[in-house]
Design a protein around this motif. Sequence first.
Motif, PDB file in Angstrom:
ATOM      1  N   LEU A   1       0.828  -1.214   0.000  1.00  0.00           N
ATOM      2  CA  LEU A   1       0.000   0.000   0.000  1.00  0.00           C
ATOM      3  C   LEU A   1       0.859   1.260   0.000  1.00  0.00           C
ATOM      4  CD1 LEU A   1      -2.858  -0.927   2.522  1.00  0.00           C
ATOM      5  CD2 LEU A   1      -3.025  -0.694   0.037  1.00  0.00           C
ATOM      6  N   VAL A   2       1.929   1.215   0.770  1.00  0.00           N
ATOM      7  CA  VAL A   2       2.825   2.372   0.827  1.00  0.00           C
ATOM      8  C   VAL A   2       3.437   2.643  -0.550  1.00  0.00           C
ATOM      9  CG1 VAL A   2       5.031   3.200   1.747  1.00  0.00           C
ATOM     10  CG2 VAL A   2       3.358   2.172   3.284  1.00  0.00           C
ATOM     11  N   GLY A   3       3.857   1.570  -1.241  1.00  0.00           N
ATOM     12  CA  GLY A   3       4.418   1.731  -2.574  1.00  0.00           C
ATOM     13  C   GLY A   3       3.399   2.265  -3.556  1.00  0.00           C
ATOM     14  N   ARG A   4       2.165   1.771  -3.481  1.00  0.00           N
ATOM     15  CA  ARG A   4       1.113   2.260  -4.376  1.00  0.00           C
ATOM     16  C   ARG A   4       0.795   3.733  -4.106  1.00  0.00           C
ATOM     17  NH1 ARG A   4      -3.773  -1.622  -3.526  1.00  0.00           N
ATOM     18  NH2 ARG A   4      -4.745  -0.110  -4.964  1.00  0.00           N
TER      19      ARG A   4
ATOM     20  N   LEU B   1       8.258   8.929   3.724  1.00  0.00           N
ATOM     21  CA  LEU B   1       7.636  10.056   4.425  1.00  0.00           C
ATOM     22  C   LEU B   1       6.322   9.639   5.107  1.00  0.00           C
ATOM     23  CD1 LEU B   1       8.261  12.962   1.863  1.00  0.00           C
ATOM     24  CD2 LEU B   1       9.489  12.499   3.985  1.00  0.00           C
ATOM     25  N   LEU B   2       5.792   8.477   4.757  1.00  0.00           N
ATOM     26  CA  LEU B   2       4.591   7.977   5.452  1.00  0.00           C
ATOM     27  C   LEU B   2       4.957   7.380   6.813  1.00  0.00           C
ATOM     28  CD1 LEU B   2       2.660   6.315   2.499  1.00  0.00           C
ATOM     29  CD2 LEU B   2       1.949   8.325   3.814  1.00  0.00           C
ATOM     30  N   GLU B   3       6.055   6.701   6.900  1.00  0.00           N
ATOM     31  CA  GLU B   3       6.671   6.163   8.129  1.00  0.00           C
ATOM     32  C   GLU B   3       5.678   5.880   9.265  1.00  0.00           C
ATOM     33  OE1 GLU B   3       9.667   7.971  11.234  1.00  0.00           O
ATOM     34  OE2 GLU B   3      10.698   7.730   9.307  1.00  0.00           O
TER      35      GLU B   3
ATOM     36  N   ILE C   1       8.557  14.837  10.323  1.00  0.00           N
ATOM     37  CA  ILE C   1       8.553  14.313   8.957  1.00  0.00           C
ATOM     38  C   ILE C   1       8.291  15.438   7.956  1.00  0.00           C
ATOM     39  CG2 ILE C   1       7.226  12.863   7.352  1.00  0.00           C
ATOM     40  CD1 ILE C   1       6.928  10.838   9.646  1.00  0.00           C
ATOM     41  N   GLY C   2       7.402  16.368   8.302  1.00  0.00           N
ATOM     42  CA  GLY C   2       7.154  17.517   7.432  1.00  0.00           C
ATOM     43  C   GLY C   2       8.413  18.346   7.239  1.00  0.00           C
ATOM     44  N   ALA C   3       9.171  18.562   8.333  1.00  0.00           N
ATOM     45  CA  ALA C   3      10.427  19.311   8.237  1.00  0.00           C
ATOM     46  C   ALA C   3      11.420  18.566   7.345  1.00  0.00           C
ATOM     47  CB  ALA C   3      11.008  19.518   9.628  1.00  0.00           C
ATOM     48  N   ARG C   4      11.453  17.237   7.473  1.00  0.00           N
ATOM     49  CA  ARG C   4      12.353  16.431   6.656  1.00  0.00           C
ATOM     50  C   ARG C   4      11.995  16.566   5.167  1.00  0.00           C
ATOM     51  NH1 ARG C   4      11.577  10.345   7.438  1.00  0.00           N
ATOM     52  NH2 ARG C   4      11.595  10.992   9.623  1.00  0.00           N
TER      53      ARG C   4
ATOM     54  N   THR D   1      -3.157  14.623  11.079  1.00  0.00           N
ATOM     55  CA  THR D   1      -1.825  14.192  10.665  1.00  0.00           C
ATOM     56  C   THR D   1      -1.269  15.099   9.569  1.00  0.00           C
ATOM     57  OG1 THR D   1      -2.287  11.879  11.231  1.00  0.00           O
ATOM     58  CG2 THR D   1      -0.528  12.295   9.636  1.00  0.00           C
ATOM     59  N   ILE D   2      -2.076  15.355   8.542  1.00  0.00           N
ATOM     60  CA  ILE D   2      -1.622  16.198   7.424  1.00  0.00           C
ATOM     61  C   ILE D   2      -1.364  17.624   7.903  1.00  0.00           C
ATOM     62  CG2 ILE D   2      -2.292  17.175   5.197  1.00  0.00           C
ATOM     63  CD1 ILE D   2      -3.789  14.534   4.664  1.00  0.00           C
ATOM     64  N   THR D   3      -2.192  18.117   8.820  1.00  0.00           N
ATOM     65  CA  THR D   3      -1.967  19.454   9.380  1.00  0.00           C
ATOM     66  C   THR D   3      -0.634  19.515  10.104  1.00  0.00           C
ATOM     67  OG1 THR D   3      -4.347  19.828   9.639  1.00  0.00           O
ATOM     68  CG2 THR D   3      -2.867  21.183  10.965  1.00  0.00           C
ATOM     69  N   ALA D   4      -0.316  18.478  10.888  1.00  0.00           N
ATOM     70  CA  ALA D   4       0.966  18.444  11.608  1.00  0.00           C
ATOM     71  C   ALA D   4       2.137  18.393  10.636  1.00  0.00           C
ATOM     72  CB  ALA D   4       1.003  17.246  12.548  1.00  0.00           C
ATOM     73  N   VAL D   5       2.001  17.599   9.574  1.00  0.00           N
ATOM     74  CA  VAL D   5       3.055  17.536   8.559  1.00  0.00           C
ATOM     75  C   VAL D   5       3.264  18.913   7.927  1.00  0.00           C
ATOM     76  CG1 VAL D   5       3.663  16.580   6.300  1.00  0.00           C
ATOM     77  CG2 VAL D   5       2.727  15.085   8.064  1.00  0.00           C
TER      78      VAL D   5
END
Length: 372
Positions: free
Chosen positions: A4-7, A19-21, A47-50, A102-106
């Motif tokens: 799923l991560v690859g897709r 970046l999903l980690e 992760i967002g900073a990365r 989650t997306i807001t935190a990223v």
Amino acid sequence: MADLVGRASDEARGVPADLLEGYLTVLAKVSAGGRLCPDELRRRRDIGARAAERNVPMRGVVDLYLSATWLAWPSLPGVREATGADALRRIGEAVFRAADATITAVAEGYEEAQRWSLRQEESFRREFVDDLLDGRNVETLVGRAERYGLRLAGSYVVIVAAGPQPFVDGGPMTRQVESIVSLGPASRDVLVTTRDGLLVCIVPDLHGTVEEFVTRVMESLRPDGAWRLGIGRPQRGPGGAVRSFEQARQALHIGQRLQLPGQVHRASDLLVYQVLIRDRSALADLVEVVLEPIRKARTGPGTLLHTLAAYYAADRVATVAARELHVGVRTVTYRLDRVEELTGYSVHDPQQSFTLQVAVLGAQLLGWPEGS
């Protein structure tokens, strides 16, 4: 889960899957009744900073997380085990709230990293500009200059502009000049910055480049007539910018002090004034010796000094000076005679008149008597 991560990475056009980690594990836990903890949100900000540090576009990161969310939805344990529409609705609400948080935190981590990077870049640029215009750390300037499109082995001209309001980095007028300059053919080799309230432009000394640049700046500043430009002489090498900058700043100062005609003042045209002001102590002595007696005038020294300046600006023609001063010719001749009475220097004697003229120029350059 790895599939799923690859897709999700493929759906987001190759945004790095790492970046999903652990994001899908979090969604699985939330779908089964778990909660999103603060530590997980801090992890997402990191992760967002990365992602920002790796120059991954923010829209790509959002696409990655949204793709992972909808791809994972059918296989989440809570979804598979849900019985009835109400249960599925509650799970959906929990999962998508978690995705939103989650997306807001990223995004927060991404934006903070960008702000920090911008502040750091501004700090590096400011440090470089200060070193360049102060002549410090010359041995490192060439390498650092390439980062800003300058090739300091060549010859450059520095142009400074002063307006009714101080210029500041990022200010509207500074941005306007940068925007206009960017349209020119040599824009890559031009650096626009500010220093002590002045707009500073470092321009390569190529055929027609300086003239074109001055024209563009004049077009940008034309709506407000209360500005002036000073142009230094071409200088070569890492230490050349500081020399041309000082010449441009001095040309601007001379043009303002003497109220020279026009708004553009070139150091190459003002060499005689630069010679005068180079030895400020000797110039101050000359002003003091020659002009100090006019302080005794009933109207104060200002009127007589202003009349002398107008007389010499009019090429020693009293009628022209009178017209400029909006007084009668007899008033001008009376004031000139009064200067001779007080100082002993006559405008009609060539040698004495020359001494008077230099003293008047010195007074204007030094701001005498206000600056004395």
